[in-house]
Design an enzyme around this catalytic site. Structure first.
Site, PDB file in Angstrom:
ATOM      1  N   ASP A 159      -9.561 -33.908 -40.400  1.00 58.58           N
ATOM      2  CA  ASP A 159      -9.795 -32.546 -39.938  1.00 58.58           C
ATOM      3  C   ASP A 159     -11.002 -32.584 -39.012  1.00 58.58           C
ATOM      4  O   ASP A 159     -12.054 -33.117 -39.371  1.00 58.58           O
ATOM      5  CB  ASP A 159     -10.069 -31.638 -41.147  1.00 58.58           C
ATOM      6  CG  ASP A 159      -9.444 -30.266 -40.980  1.00 58.58           C
ATOM      7  OD1 ASP A 159      -9.721 -29.631 -39.949  1.00 58.58           O
ATOM      8  OD2 ASP A 159      -8.709 -29.836 -41.888  1.00 58.58           O
TER       9      ASP A 159
ATOM     10  N   ASP B 227     -16.259 -34.428 -62.505  1.00 61.41           N
ATOM     11  CA  ASP B 227     -17.196 -33.323 -62.234  1.00 61.41           C
ATOM     12  C   ASP B 227     -16.461 -32.007 -61.940  1.00 61.41           C
ATOM     13  O   ASP B 227     -17.085 -31.008 -61.601  1.00 61.41           O
ATOM     14  CB  ASP B 227     -18.159 -33.678 -61.091  1.00 61.41           C
ATOM     15  CG  ASP B 227     -17.448 -33.826 -59.747  1.00 61.41           C
ATOM     16  OD1 ASP B 227     -16.190 -33.763 -59.707  1.00 61.41           O
ATOM     17  OD2 ASP B 227     -18.140 -34.008 -58.732  1.00 61.41           O
TER      18      ASP B 227
ATOM     19  N   GLU C  28      -4.953 -26.465 -34.418  1.00 70.03           N
ATOM     20  CA  GLU C  28      -4.754 -25.194 -35.135  1.00 70.03           C
ATOM     21  C   GLU C  28      -5.120 -24.061 -34.178  1.00 70.03           C
ATOM     22  O   GLU C  28      -6.234 -24.029 -33.649  1.00 70.03           O
ATOM     23  CB  GLU C  28      -5.640 -25.134 -36.380  1.00 70.03           C
ATOM     24  CG  GLU C  28      -5.283 -23.932 -37.251  1.00 70.03           C
ATOM     25  CD  GLU C  28      -6.457 -23.318 -37.989  1.00 70.03           C
ATOM     26  OE1 GLU C  28      -6.216 -22.621 -38.986  1.00 70.03           O
ATOM     27  OE2 GLU C  28      -7.616 -23.500 -37.566  1.00 70.03           O
TER      28      GLU C  28
ATOM     29  N   ASP D 267      -9.389 -35.419 -59.402  1.00 70.44           N
ATOM     30  CA  ASP D 267     -10.809 -35.667 -59.665  1.00 70.44           C
ATOM     31  C   ASP D 267     -10.964 -36.939 -60.491  1.00 70.44           C
ATOM     32  O   ASP D 267     -10.542 -36.989 -61.637  1.00 70.44           O
ATOM     33  CB  ASP D 267     -11.388 -34.458 -60.422  1.00 70.44           C
ATOM     34  CG  ASP D 267     -12.814 -34.698 -60.874  1.00 70.44           C
ATOM     35  OD1 ASP D 267     -13.498 -35.541 -60.259  1.00 70.44           O
ATOM     36  OD2 ASP D 267     -13.242 -34.040 -61.851  1.00 70.44           O
TER      37      ASP D 267
ATOM     38  N   ASP E  88     -11.868 -35.731 -55.481  1.00 70.27           N
ATOM     39  CA  ASP E  88     -12.645 -36.685 -54.687  1.00 70.27           C
ATOM     40  C   ASP E  88     -11.726 -37.758 -54.088  1.00 70.27           C
ATOM     41  O   ASP E  88     -10.519 -37.798 -54.366  1.00 70.27           O
ATOM     42  CB  ASP E  88     -13.766 -37.304 -55.533  1.00 70.27           C
ATOM     43  CG  ASP E  88     -13.271 -37.738 -56.909  1.00 70.27           C
ATOM     44  OD1 ASP E  88     -12.165 -38.308 -56.968  1.00 70.27           O
ATOM     45  OD2 ASP E  88     -13.971 -37.486 -57.918  1.00 70.27           O
TER      46      ASP E  88
ATOM     47  N   HIS F 132      -3.922 -24.588 -46.842  1.00 76.01           N
ATOM     48  CA  HIS F 132      -5.038 -24.169 -47.709  1.00 76.01           C
ATOM     49  C   HIS F 132      -5.543 -22.762 -47.396  1.00 76.01           C
ATOM     50  O   HIS F 132      -6.423 -22.268 -48.087  1.00 76.01           O
ATOM     51  CB  HIS F 132      -6.176 -25.180 -47.566  1.00 76.01           C
ATOM     52  CG  HIS F 132      -6.749 -25.170 -46.172  1.00 76.01           C
ATOM     53  ND1 HIS F 132      -6.037 -25.623 -45.069  1.00 76.01           N
ATOM     54  CD2 HIS F 132      -7.927 -24.719 -45.695  1.00 76.01           C
ATOM     55  CE1 HIS F 132      -6.767 -25.459 -43.988  1.00 76.01           C
ATOM     56  NE2 HIS F 132      -7.920 -24.909 -44.330  1.00 76.01           N
ATOM     57  N   ASP F 133      -5.033 -22.130 -46.343  1.00 76.39           N
ATOM     58  CA  ASP F 133      -5.448 -20.767 -45.977  1.00 76.39           C
ATOM     59  C   ASP F 133      -4.397 -19.727 -46.325  1.00 76.39           C
ATOM     60  O   ASP F 133      -4.639 -18.525 -46.153  1.00 76.39           O
ATOM     61  CB  ASP F 133      -5.671 -20.663 -44.463  1.00 76.39           C
ATOM     62  CG  ASP F 133      -6.843 -21.493 -43.971  1.00 76.39           C
ATOM     63  OD1 ASP F 133      -7.775 -21.735 -44.763  1.00 76.39           O
ATOM     64  OD2 ASP F 133      -6.823 -21.888 -42.786  1.00 76.39           O
TER      65      ASP F 133
ATOM     66  N   ASP G 120      -9.404 -27.920 -36.031  1.00 79.57           N
ATOM     67  CA  ASP G 120      -9.636 -26.581 -36.559  1.00 79.57           C
ATOM     68  C   ASP G 120      -9.899 -25.566 -35.438  1.00 79.57           C
ATOM     69  O   ASP G 120     -10.732 -25.824 -34.562  1.00 79.57           O
ATOM     70  CB  ASP G 120     -10.863 -26.660 -37.481  1.00 79.57           C
ATOM     71  CG  ASP G 120     -11.029 -25.440 -38.354  1.00 79.57           C
ATOM     72  OD1 ASP G 120     -10.175 -25.199 -39.211  1.00 79.57           O
ATOM     73  OD2 ASP G 120     -12.039 -24.722 -38.173  1.00 79.57           O
TER      74      ASP G 120
HETATM   75  O1  TEU Z   1      -8.810 -21.334 -40.206  1.00 76.99           O
HETATM   76  C1  TEU Z   1      -8.717 -20.498 -39.111  1.00 76.99           C
HETATM   77  C2  TEU Z   1      -8.223 -19.106 -39.280  1.00 76.99           C
HETATM   78  O2  TEU Z   1      -8.326 -18.361 -38.351  1.00 76.99           O
HETATM   79  C3  TEU Z   1      -7.608 -18.546 -40.499  1.00 76.99           C
HETATM   80  O3  TEU Z   1      -6.513 -19.154 -40.981  1.00 76.99           O
HETATM   81  C4  TEU Z   1      -8.697 -18.267 -41.499  1.00 76.99           C
HETATM   82  O4  TEU Z   1      -8.722 -19.219 -42.503  1.00 76.99           O
HETATM   83  C5  TEU Z   1      -8.589 -16.933 -42.145  1.00 76.99           C
HETATM   84  O5  TEU Z   1      -7.690 -17.003 -43.203  1.00 76.99           O
HETATM   85  C6  TEU Z   1      -8.258 -15.803 -41.243  1.00 76.99           C
HETATM   86  O6  TEU Z   1      -7.904 -14.715 -42.005  1.00 76.99           O
HETATM   87  C7  TEU Z   1      -9.536 -22.516 -40.098  1.00 76.99           C
HETATM   88  C8  TEU Z   1      -9.506 -23.266 -41.402  1.00 76.99           C
HETATM   89  O7  TEU Z   1      -8.198 -23.672 -41.683  1.00 76.99           O
HETATM   90  C9  TEU Z   1     -10.115 -22.400 -42.457  1.00 76.99           C
HETATM   91  O8  TEU Z   1     -10.018 -22.963 -43.738  1.00 76.99           O
HETATM   92  C10 TEU Z   1     -11.555 -22.176 -42.083  1.00 76.99           C
HETATM   93  O9  TEU Z   1     -12.133 -21.258 -42.966  1.00 76.99           O
HETATM   94  C11 TEU Z   1     -11.705 -21.642 -40.653  1.00 76.99           C
HETATM   95  O10 TEU Z   1     -10.876 -22.306 -39.720  1.00 76.99           O
HETATM   96  C12 TEU Z   1     -13.124 -21.851 -40.183  1.00 76.99           C
HETATM   97  O11 TEU Z   1     -13.389 -23.201 -40.025  1.00 76.99           O
END
Ligand code: TEU
Length: 569
Positions: free
Chosen positions: A98, A25, A263, A21, A29, A335-336, A206
């Site tokens: 993305d 804030d 993805e 950052d 960024d 990130h998921d 995505d």
């Molecule tokens: O994620 C798609 C997805 O199906 C999963 O990984 C989801 O994040 C979730 O954890 C299912 O349990 C993609 C992106 O990477 C995610 O950050 C978004 O929230 C999602 O698509 C929607 O755009």
């Protein structure tokens, strides 16, 4: 035939909210990223994938986009973006954006227009449907299908003004675009060309295998009455290959040196081979999900222990399935997903060794590795106390729904702590100071208290750190053809503790070992005498090259067999 450049490179993923950052804030960024590029250059990665930075109401942290051709003011401006891109290119790093086009935000002008009336010229840009026959709009169960949203509840939202429902596989603020409509597809392709003309080097797409739905939108299979996934009607749907081939022609023709990665939750290895077959010209590689679902039951919140046997069987099948045709992407986290070392390794006593071992095993597979920010420091899951510590819509919605249907809150929290996406989203740990050097303000999501020990400054100063280990692995892929291009053979498939495989290209052969346990073990590989005399190229020397300490990983290079000379065959 020259091999594509991305086979010998490594990709680094930045989640912009949580990386650096610059303006205080509390939210990361673009200017913050630009200041920290030496970290990427030092690691040696060839590509940066940036999670979404476009204008967004941030209902799903930027995966709900309201303008595809601008930057969210939280992250900066298009001028900041151009500066970042130039600074990356100066360092020889490419930028992959993305691309989130299965859905837009409900605040995107396309959707505003679409929802304005049943006669809107853009009505058909989204999936609008009447209530279930014989039922009144808004009545329980009147949703057009029994599909569930990935973020809990039905996948349909009623628009009171026009009396119809729209489809949203994710949050109600993420309406699904209707790819059957050619105008939608052309609008998306035009946006992609606009970014490529600006200088970006490709896209991470995505949930791109969700864009083709069975147009009749049938009910999903499963227990009568309840909401079910319905994904059999939109996962790798009827026109998915046609759409991706069209995109390739319309967007990527006559452009070189790009990277496209799709993805694809739920994709099978057979489908992935088709998507990544160069002769079909669809995508360069896909993210598959099998190995990140082995520790789950019917849903991601039903935890079960991971068995090394299953992990090897799954990744081994993907290696074999894409050996001749197609290409794998390799990842432990993003990130998921929870933090890799907490999920697949040991984030306590043997954290450093486990983080290095996981990196060694992953990076020595055949495919393109992806490093998620902080993974190269061995960052861990966060010690969440209660639900008030979470920010992610997926976790908050799941908690509300599960508790409302009678699940004990402590039980729900236990799975959120393990699987919640906020684990990956806590700020990057740059140093041991307050807020870990991420921000001078108040971070939007708390910094992990272990930043006093686990941080980039400390890692850079320590030649034995996880960071320097990643640096060596990334260099090895760039410099050693056997790592980028060699074939893959799984060994010891039923061993419960040791992950072992070989890579081979011509006369060059490597043995990769990873101890997935807290015990000292001897790797019982075939040809043990040969490997006992091998050269150690990754890992610490420890007497017997086949004896592994807890969570230890190692790469050995076979010495040429006596009498063998280059060219003697
Ligand atoms: O994620 C798609 C997805 O199906 C999963 O990984 C989801 O994040 C979730 O954890 C299912 O349990 C993609 C992106 O990477 C995610 O950050 C978004 O929230 C999602 O698509 C929607 O755009």
């Amino acid at each position: 035939m020259t091999e594509p450049w991305w086979k010998a490179t490594t990709v680094y993923q930045i989640y912009p909210r949580s990386f650096a950052d610059a303006d205080g804030d509390g939210i990361g960024d673009l200017a913050g990223i630009t200041r920290r590029l030496d970290h990427l250059a030092e690691l040696g990665v060839g590509v940066l994938w940036l999670s979404p930075i476009y204008p967004s109401p941030q209902d799903d942290a930027g995966y709900d986009i309201s303008d595809y051709r601008d930057i969210d003011p939280t992250f900066g401006t298009l001028a900041d973006f151009d500066r970042l891109l130039a600074a990356l290119h100066e360092r020889g790093i490419k930028l992959v954006m993305d691309l989130v086009v299965n859905h837009t935000s409900d605040e995107h002008p396309w959707f505003a227009e679409s929802r304005s009336s049943r006669d809107s010229p853009k009505r058909d840009w989204y999936w609008w449907r009447s209530p279930r026959p014989g039922m009144e709009a808004g009545a329980p169960g009147a949703e057009p299908t029994n599909w569930r949203s990935a973020f809990s509840g039905p996948a349909w939202e009623l628009d009171e003004a026009t009396g119809e429902y729209y489809l949203h596989i994710f949050s109600r603020k993420q309406p699904d675009l209707n790819w059957e409509n050619p105008e939608v597809r052309q609008a998306v392709y035009a946006t992609m060309r606009w970014w490529l003309d600006r200088g970006v080097d490709g896209f991470r797409m995505d949930v791109i295998n969700f864009i083709s739905k069975a147009p009749a939108l049938p009910d999903g299979h499963g227990d009568g009455g309840a909401f079910v996934s319905g994904s059999e009607h939109y996962l790798c749907g009827p026109r998915i290959h046609e759409f991706l081939a069209e995109m390739r022609r319309e967007v990527f023709a006559d452009r070189d040196e790009l990277l496209t990665v799709g993805e694809m939750p739920g994709v099978t290895v057979e489908e992935a081979r088709l998507f990544t077959d160069p002769a079909r010209a669809e995508l360069d590689m896909v993210f598959q999900f099998e190995h990140v679902q082995l520790d789950q039951g019917g849903s991601k919140w039903e935890l079960r222990p991971l068995r090394l046997f299953d992990l090897k069987a799954s990744l081994g099948r993907w290696q074999a399935g894409l050996a001749e045709t197609g290409w794998n992407s390799l990842y432990w986290g993003n990130h998921d997903q929870p933090r890799a070392v907490s999920r697949f390794g040991d984030d306590r006593e043997h954290r450093v060794r486990a983080a290095k071992m996981l990196a060694t095993v992953l990076h020595m597979h055949r495919g393109t590795p992806y490093v998620y920010q902080g993974e190269e420091l061995g960052m861990t899951n966060y010690p969440f106390a209660g639900i008030e510590d979470f920010r992610d819509i997926e976790s908050l919605n799941h908690y509300a729904e599960a508790v409302a249907t009678g699940d004990p809150p402590e039980h729900v929290l236990a799975s959120l702590r393990k699987m919640g996406r906020d684990n990956a989203r806590t700020p990057m740990q740059w140093d041991g100071s307050e807020h870990a050097g991420f921000t001078t303000g108040t971070p939007w999501l708390a910094v992990n208290p272990n930043h006093v020990e686990i941080n980039a400054a400390a890692a850079r100063a320590d030649p034995d750190s996880v960071f320097h280990h990643y640096r060596r692995l990334i260099a090895l892929r760039r410099d050693e053809p056997v790592v980028a291009h060699g074939d893959f053979t799984m060994l010891l498939s039923s061993d419960e503790r040791v992950y072992a495989f070989t890579r081979r290209l011509g006369d060059s052969e490597l043995l990769v070992l990873g101890n997935f346990s807290g015990d000292a073990v001897a790797a019982g590989v075939p040809d043990a005498e040969r490997w006992a005399g091998a050269e150690l190229i990754v890992g610490e020397a420890n007497g017997d090259p086949l004896a592994l300490r807890p969570w230890e990983g190692r790469v050995l290079r076979a010495r040429p067999a006596p009498g063998a000379r280059a060219g003697s065959r």
